[in-house]
Design an enzyme around this catalytic site. Structure first.
Site, PDB file in Angstrom:
ATOM      1  N   CYS A  59      41.868 -43.765  -1.091  1.00 33.08           N
ATOM      2  CA  CYS A  59      40.816 -43.191  -1.919  1.00 33.08           C
ATOM      3  C   CYS A  59      40.287 -43.082  -3.529  1.00 33.08           C
ATOM      4  CB  CYS A  59      41.889 -41.465  -1.768  1.00 33.08           C
ATOM      5  SG  CYS A  59      43.560 -41.347  -2.194  1.00 33.08           S
TER       6      CYS A  59
ATOM      7  N   HIS B 235      46.802 -37.673  -2.884  1.00 38.11           N
ATOM      8  CA  HIS B 235      45.185 -38.464  -2.564  1.00 38.11           C
ATOM      9  C   HIS B 235      43.865 -37.795  -3.629  1.00 38.11           C
ATOM     10  CE1 HIS B 235      41.233 -38.519  -0.479  1.00 38.11           C
ATOM     11  NE2 HIS B 235      41.621 -37.278  -0.354  1.00 38.11           N
TER      12      HIS B 235
END
Length: 1349
Positions: A171, A477
């Site tokens: 990510c 994330h």
């Protein structure tokens, strides 16, 4: 409609209905859930529209049916065209309403076309934040997935932008790539660069793969595209996808890589032009005003969230910038030595910005280190940042001097213009930057010469990218919020999801919580906050727009066309895949009689007849059977059940026949064959298949099965008539036995009962017997039929490899076998011997002759025994194995028998002296190998491992395993016991008749039958094999006794090895365990050698050679016993070492020590006792170490470590030397090291070795990579944790300078070290303390042995 719905939602009295939809049309989506929270007044039509939008299916191509959890209770589809509301249709507000999404009319739902994007925002909730991703780690579950992974990749977002697929934990990479793509100046410059395929491989070209990615992001019709080609160009493999890195770290490393790749091109200075700024690092004397300074360049500005030692965070980016340039006063002990004053003076030290880049990158340093907990932490404090940032207040307004003026210090002049972004991070960042960067073929890099002079003009910047981190310092994330310069709209780029967001959503990334800011405020704050900010200078003369398609360079136009064609081709392939039925196909080969398996892939529009042709070719039956003798039938492979045949449906499409196109089916297909003179049987749905075995009591045989199909509602009486027709046996006297599961044999004796009531299922096995014998009138469990079937169910076939030996030696061993040996059916065995027989008397004949003599001896001994002899047992023998009665014993053989008896009594006196074992002893002495135990426990369920020493094994005649294995003793063996016996495992009786006078042939026995077997070629010339049929409830002890006549030695003198896959052999030594873990056709190898006695363990002895390239050398197998001292085991080892290894040692010149894989451990002292002081187990391993002098280890309080001196001035390591410490004191260790090396005590520095012994490390890395001189006073605390012998300690003289190497010397040394460490199995780079370094490899792929941890 949209307005109406918003009004309804806002009404407080409107009830809500929670719908949970499970997609059951595909195995990949069966675990997916879509959740809708709808107003109760929502029409059913709207429900279907919302579901279609969520899952990416075309509305009208699927059905919704009621479900209850995972079980469908009502298969009637909900009416899609009804005008009813969901409340009227039976949905319950306030409860979970489960629905199943199913195929419509046997066809799978159609995936929404790629070019049909919806603009209705009500169906697509706006979101910001991390979404759960399939296969991802560290992501929160606060958000519901808006679409399936497979459909979301195929349908473009309504925003018009394309997402990036997260490979696993990439990510951070996706966020940076989307930001660069949304930067007009970077994208346009990248498009202008032209790739020359003749000069470079496109796979390893980073700019080319970025160019391709940007083209796809701009033109693709998919929702998201893969980044694997880009990461492959970085030189990464799939493991890198599971490494999460810092996005700012990636930005620096990627920019450096691009600069290296763009050398000698128009884009060579692109990164500097866009992202590089300049600042001055200065120190000014407060007495004379003299200033020393240097110019540094930077690519990003790291901003502290919370100052060191403070519990108050900065409120805004502006505050942090002011703090960044706030000077500090150097006074007291920190005074500065002024060159002009020639003394230490108070001074001011600080930074001044000289030049800001066009694209300004700010890193908010949210990751810190908490020295109270000694852990990394994330600071979630609130820090605001403006949409427009005026940097003019931070520029240096002073009239800066030229770098060439005399006020520049020597150090400043030396470093002038040479500092880059890496230096910036090293100067102002607490992040560990070691081992980060680019791996280059050459270390030389062109130094940049910065432009001098200051600037003061309009420095108004606008925010266009916010890279957000959600999670903690341990992981989380990343996603990006980016403003498009085309329409000034903010978008959230969250991996494959792209959606519109507002300025309010940006403010949510400030972090923190409402209330006062304090030291612990971040602990209660949101973990989702901004981490990197990118601003662009507002300058109409420089602000670029994205290139339009007609303005693309010619090479980009060609690339666009190429990628478009590839995408169309991929789309066509997906369409074919979507319409292809894939199902398992089985076929019993008509000649080879083996079941073949394959995967049948057939288009849904192909007919059954065409599918048969495809299957026929797939199974390669052209030469075995004609095509018209084949057909496809519905088949259940698990139950071996033919569900139905497809008569008259040869022209039916396969899609309709199989119930739609699915990736997996709940059934299989069987390609059934017949002979030309046969006809196919019709299989109707609802029938059950029965395999009928005919039993012949006279020959005690069970015939191969005959297949019969029946119905569950048939009675037993009707079923007998059906079988009678198939087998031509009378139904009146027929007994039918159903085997419901393993060893569950049920007699079907109630004629009126249905098959369903009797427990029939899809596929069944029955045994029938239809003779008119008296066995019909005996109770079923006492009948001959039951015993035969019980034996049949429990008998397994084993292949036993006998040890190679000459007939003469075998005869001698046979003579010496113990008197209780059983013959086996040697007469029958001799008749079945295969292969040529030589002129000399056959081995089998000799065995038969000698064994018969032993039988005679055994019987005579029993007849001479007294009445109290334990051999007069009333129980049956465990070793009965007679196919015919034994021959009568002739008294004329008594003299010869006495001679044999004398030989037996003196053959092995040691083996005949043993002691009784109790149940607890047996449990404690599980002397099987650990590997054997693991394989048994993993390969078989617990109920198959019969624990006969704890519980009796129930048998058919009411006897238990204890009574069957009853005690027997001959007079010759009275009071003595074989070494492998246990109290429960006595040997049985040799008497032909038991006390009750019944013949042993009439008593219950464990079945054993053997015959010679010719093995396949390649199994070894002269190797003898037995094919043994044996009841698997027999114990290993009894099994070994049965093998005695064939091996030719007592069972205590040979070992049984079970052969597993890949011909791995493990010894089976649990004598009281049954053979229940064995299965048909298992192989067993018999090897000569003494079996273990009670409390004995087989031990592998390895020699420890600390200064050899391979420090672990196998010597021999030995036997250690419980209660034995270490010195006694050493005494036993001495002759073996002399004979087998050629090592002539004295007992005081070697030691034994613990072995853990290759690591040497605890030194065993002579007085230590096995099982008391030293834990010992089967197949235990131990090190033997030869000593140079006398043993220094005398007490358990001592500690033996292996030291090795590092000489940095010579770039070499000395040999290992053992150091014995009286305590765990660091001071004592240093004293000992000083003694053996001559280094002054105050100059000793040491470090603990890492990894497996010998803790190899490259001499190019040892000086800086180890944790030298840890600040501890004892060895048994963090970070050393040295609590046992065998630890490796490196030490050095801290005053010794590191040798300076030329590039040539370094490269040569690197090659030598690489070769050395590869041979020893160690890698050059070893750094377990740090996360795996982020690197981009410009040559396409790393040398894994050198760079991978």
């Amino acid at each position: 409609m949209k307005k109406k719905f918003s009004q309804v939602e806002s009404a407080a009295e409107e009830p809500r209905v929670l719908c949970i939809i499970q997609d059951t049309t595909n195995s990949k989506t069966v675990n997916e859930r879509v959740t809708l929270n709808l107003p109760a007044s929502t029409p059913l039509k709207r429900l279907f529209e919302d579901v279609a939008s969520k899952v990416g299916y075309v509305n009208g191509t699927f059905d919704l049916v009621w479900g209850n959890g995972d079980n469908v209770t009502d298969t009637t589809p909900i009416d899609q065209n009804s005008d009813k509301t969901i409340l009227d249709a039976g949905f319950e507000p306030g409860k979970k309403n489960f629905l199943h999404l199913t195929d419509k009319d046997g066809e799978q739902p159609h995936i929404m076309p790629e070019d049909s994007g919806t603009t209705d925002d009500s169906a697509q909730d706006r979101f910001i934040g991390p979404l759960p991703r399939e296969g991802s780690v560290g992501c929160t579950n606060d958000y519901v997935s808006q679409s399936y992974s497979y459909s979301s990749v195929l349908s473009k977002s309504e925003t018009g932008y394309v997402g990036l697929v997260n490979q696993a934990m990439t990510c951070y990479l996706n966020s940076l790539l989307q930001t660069l793509f949304m930067t007009p100046e970077f994208r346009n410059a990248l498009y202008k660069w032209e790739f020359e395929e003749s000069e470079e491989d496109p796979v390893t070209s980073i700019p080319y793969q970025l160019q391709r990615l940007f083209v796809l992001l701009q033109t693709s019709k998919k929702r998201a595209i893969e980044t694997t080609d880009v990461t492959r160009s970085f030189g990464w493999d799939s493991s890198e996808a599971w490494q999460q890195h810092d996005v700012q770290e990636l930005c620096r490393v990627m920019f450096d890589a691009l600069e290296q790749k763009w050398k000698q091109t128009e884009q060579a200075d692109l990164i500097n032009q866009l992202y590089q700024g300049k600042l001055k690092d200065y120190v000014r004397c407060l007495e004379c005003g003299y200033e020393g300074w240097r110019i540094d360049t930077y690519l990003d500005i790291p901003l502290v969230i919370r100052p060191y030692g403070s519990n108050q965070a900065f409120a805004s980016v502006e505050e942090a910038l002011h703090a960044f340039i706030q000077p500090e006063i150097l006074d007291g002990p920190n005074q500065y030595f002024c060159e002009r004053c020639k003394k230490k003076c108070d001074a001011r030290k600080g930074l001044r910005f000289l030049h800001f880049p066009y694209l300004l990158t700010l890193q908010l340093k949210r990751f810190d280190f908490d020295y109270t907990t000694m852990h990394r932490i994330k600071l979630n404090d609130r820090m605001t940042f403006p949409e427009e940032l005026d940097m003019s207040v931070f520029i240096d307004v002073e009239d800066e001097k030229s770098p060439q003026t005399e006020s520049c210090t020597d150090s400043g002049a030396e470093n002038e213009g040479s500092c880059h972004s890496d230096q910036m991070s090293n100067d102002f960042s607490n992040d560990d930057g070691v081992d980060e960067g680019i791996c280059l073929e050459s270390n030389s890099t062109a130094e940049r010469i910065p432009k001098t002079g200051s600037e003061k003009s309009s420095l108004l910047y606008e925010l266009f990218s916010v890279m957000v981190h959600s999670g903690s310092a341990a992981g989380g994330h990343y996603y990006a919020c980016i403003k498009s310069f085309s329409d000034d709209q903010w978008y959230s780029f969250n991996d494959q999801h792209v959606s519109k967001i507002t300025q309010e959503d940006i403010k949510k990334t400030y972090g923190g919580s409402s209330g006062s800011r304090g030291y612990y405020s971040s602990a209660f704050a949101s973990s989702t906050n901004a981490y990197m900010l990118i601003y662009r200078l507002k300058d109409p003369t420089r602000n670029a727009k994205f290139l339009e398609a007609h303005d693309y360079p010619e090479h980009i136009k060609q690339l666009v066309q190429k990628e478009r064609e590839l995408e169309e081709q991929e789309k066509r392939q997906r369409e074919i895949e979507r319409n292809t039925c894939k199902i398992k196909l089985f076929c019993m080969h008509p000649t080879k009689q083996i079941m073949m398996e394959n995967k049948l892939e057939v288009h849904k529009d192909r007919t059954l007849k065409e599918a048969v042709e495809i299957a026929y070719k797939l199974m390669d039956l052209e030469e075995a059977v004609p095509l018209d003798c084949c057909r496809l039938v519905k088949y259940d492979e698990f139950h071996d059940y033919l569900e139905r045949s497809y008569e008259g449906e040869e022209d039916t499409p396969m899609g309709l026949l199989l119930g739609g196109v699915k990736s997996t089916y709940m059934f299989d297909l069987l390609l059934e064959t017949r002979r030309p003179d046969q006809i196919f049987q019709c299989y109707k749905p609802g029938e059950v298949m029965v395999k009928v075995h005919v039993v012949d009591l006279k020959t005690e045989s069970v015939a191969p099965p005959i297949s019969v199909r029946a119905y569950l509602n048939q009675t037993v009486s009707e079923f007998k008539q059906l079988i009678s027709k198939a087998t031509h046996l009378p139904a009146e006297t027929m007994r039918v036995v159903l085997e419901r599961c393993y060893n569950d044999l049920r007699l079907l004796n109630i004629s009126s009962k249905t098959l369903k009531a009797e427990g029939f299922f899809r596929s069944n096995k029955v045994f029938i017997e239809s003779s008119e014998s008296l066995d019909h009138h005996v109770a079923y469990t006492d009948s001959h039929l039951w015993k035969l079937l019980d034996r049949h169910a429990n008998t397994i076939r084993l292949y036993v490899s006998l040890p190679e030996q000459s007939p003469g030696s075998q005869f001698r061993r046979a003579v010496y076998q113990k008197s209780s040996g059983d013959s086996g059916n040697l007469d029958e065995a001799c008749e079945r011997v295969k292969g040529p027989i030589g002129n000399m008397k056959s081995v089998e004949a000799i065995l038969e002759e000698s064994t018969e003599k032993l039988k005679s001896l055994s019987l005579q001994q029993q007849q001479e025994g007294d009445n109290g002899d334990s051999s007069k047992s009333t129980e049956a023998s465990d070793f009965e194995n007679i196919e015919s009665p034994l021959n009568e014993i002739d008294s004329s053989t008594s003299a010869e028998n006495r001679e044999l008896e004398n030989q037996i009594q003196i053959s092995d006196p040691e083996n005949l002296q043993s002691e009784e074992r109790s149940d607890s002893d047996v449990n404690n002495d599980r002397s099987t190998s650990s590997v054997d135990s693991d394989i048994l426990s993993s390969s078989h369920s617990s109920d198959t491992l019969c624990n006969v020493d704890n519980a009796p094994l129930p048998l058919a005649n009411g006897l238990d395993s204890h009574s069957i294995t009853s005690s027997r003793r001959s007079k010759a063996n009275q009071g003595k016991k074989e070494t492998w016996d246990t109290a429960e495992e006595d040997s049985g009786t040799d008497s032909e008749y038991d006390e009750s006078g019944k013949s042993r042939g009439e008593a219950q026995y464990m079945y054993f039958k053997s015959e010679p077997y010719t093995a396949d070629e390649g199994s070894g010339e002269g190797q003898k094999w037995l094919m043994v049929h044996v009841d698997k409830r027999i114990t290993l002890s009894a099994f070994k006794q049965h093998l005695e006549p064939f091996v030719g030695v007592p069972s205590s003198h040979f070992k049984v090895f079970r052969v597993y896959a890949s011909n791995q052999e493990f010894e089976s030594v649990r004598l009281n365990e049954t053979l229940s873990s064995f299965s048909d056709d298992n192989k067993i190898t018999i090897r000569l050698g003494r079996a273990l006695k009670k409390g004995e363990y087989r031990v592998k002895v390895y020699q420890l050679l600390v200064n050899e390239p391979e420090p672990c050398k196998f010597l021999l197998d030995a036997v250690f016993a419980k209660g034995m001292t270490v010195r006694q085991s050493k005494e036993e080892l001495l002759p073996q070492l002399r004979e087998q290894c050629g090592l002539d040692l004295t007992i005081d010149r070697f030691r034994l020590r613990k072995k853990t894989w290759k690591n040497p451990g605890t030194v065993f002292l002579d007085y230590h006792i096995y099982e008391e002081d030293i834990n010992i187990s089967s197949n235990w391993e131990v090190f033997l170490e030869i000593l140079d002098g006398i043993e220094k280890m005398k007490s358990m309080s001592q500690l033996a470590v292996l030291s090795r001196r590092w000489r940095p001035s010579e770039m070499k390591l000395d040999s290992f030397q053992e150091v014995v410490l009286e305590s765990s004191s660091v001071e004592e260790l240093k004293e000992k090291l000083s003694e053996i090396s001559g280094i002054p005590l105050e100059n000793i520095e040491f470090a603990k070795g890492r990894g497996t012994f010998p803790c190899d490390i490259s001499i190019l890395e040892i000086h800086q990579d180890l944790d030298w001189n840890p600040k501890v006073s004892t060895l048994n605390v963090w970070p050393l944790y040295i609590c046992d012998d065998g630890a490796v300690i490196f030490y050095r003289d801290k005053t010794e300078e590191l040798m300076e190497l030329t590039d040539e010397q370094r490269n040569e040394l690197m090659k030598k070290e690489s070769s050395r460490l590869q041979k020893t199995g160690h890698r050059v780079t070893y750094s377990p303390r740090k996360e795996k370094a982020l690197k981009i490899y410009l040559d396409g792929a790393p040398n894994k042995d050198l760079t991978q941890d």
